[in-house]
Design an enzyme around this catalytic site. Sequence first.
Site, PDB file in Angstrom:
ATOM      1  CB  SER A   1      -0.961  -0.073   1.194  1.00 52.64           C
ATOM      2  OG  SER A   1      -1.920   0.917   1.123  1.00 52.64           O
TER       3      SER A   1
ATOM      4  CG  ASP B   1      -7.353  -2.331  -3.586  1.00 53.01           C
ATOM      5  OD1 ASP B   1      -7.846  -1.432  -2.875  1.00 53.01           O
ATOM      6  OD2 ASP B   1      -6.167  -2.681  -3.533  1.00 53.01           O
TER       7      ASP B   1
ATOM      8  CG  HIS C   1      -5.997  -1.609   0.053  1.00 54.09           C
ATOM      9  ND1 HIS C   1      -5.504  -1.239  -1.184  1.00 54.09           N
ATOM     10  CD2 HIS C   1      -5.185  -1.011   0.973  1.00 54.09           C
ATOM     11  CE1 HIS C   1      -4.456  -0.456  -1.006  1.00 54.09           C
ATOM     12  NE2 HIS C   1      -4.232  -0.311   0.289  1.00 54.09           N
TER      13      HIS C   1
HETATM   14  C1  MLT Z   1      -1.374   6.116  -0.116  1.00 63.72           C
HETATM   15  O1  MLT Z   1      -1.677   7.189   0.349  1.00 63.72           O
HETATM   16  O2  MLT Z   1      -0.225   5.731  -0.278  1.00 63.72           O
HETATM   17  C2  MLT Z   1      -2.500   5.236  -0.526  1.00 63.72           C
HETATM   18  O3  MLT Z   1      -3.693   5.925  -0.379  1.00 63.72           O
HETATM   19  C3  MLT Z   1      -2.527   3.946   0.195  1.00 63.72           C
HETATM   20  C4  MLT Z   1      -2.595   4.123   1.676  1.00 63.72           C
HETATM   21  O4  MLT Z   1      -3.553   4.659   2.211  1.00 63.72           O
HETATM   22  O5  MLT Z   1      -1.671   3.728   2.358  1.00 63.72           O
END
Ligand code: MLT
Length: 202
Positions: free
Chosen positions: A103, A153, A184
């Site tokens: 992520s 996701d 996700h």
């Molecule tokens: C990010 O901000 O990198 C993406 O939205 C994924 C997350 O929330 O970590």
Amino acid sequence: MSHHHIFKQGNPDKPILLLLHGTGGDEKDLLFLGELIDPEASILSVRGNVSEGGMNRFFRRLAEGVFDEADLDFRTKELVTFLDETAKEYGFNRQNIVAIGYSNGANIAGSMIYSFKDTVKGAILHHPMVPFRNRELPDLHNVPVFIGAGTNDPMCAPAESIELKTTLEGAGSDVSIYWGNAGHSLTNEEVTAAKAWYNKNF
Ligand code: MLT
């Protein structure tokens, strides 16, 4: 050292696995994943330097899914410099790093790949997004990438995963994408697929 981190020396002939956690995680989160992917490899697990309401991240965002690109650029350079320094400090081969991110951690790994040539020799990106648009990528012929994506996701729509794959391939990367019938979160099936890809490539 500019980042809290854990370094574990492994077999020097194996890659160094750079572990990059998701939002709200820390350097302990993905240790299990490194062990699963390659129990003999060295591990460099890093904590993101940005706090969002107490949650660790690798760069700022303006809203969910909307990146602060200037901060992403700054934090990406900061992380690359950290890798350069850490390789000297611990005496590992700087050219032998494979990134594994989930992520937010996958997104800064993607940003490193988009921005710097040969900064990692491959990457496993679990649920990544497109880090930047309209940017010329370095030559990625020697940088294979695994993308783990979920057909449901809510953070990264399938079209975004495909855009990322196509853009990386346009720069020469050999990209494998795994589609899980999931959201996700990271599933056992996705980790199994990532491990098979790693064993084939490294
Ligand atoms: C990010 O901000 O990198 C993406 O939205 C994924 C997350 O929330 O970590």
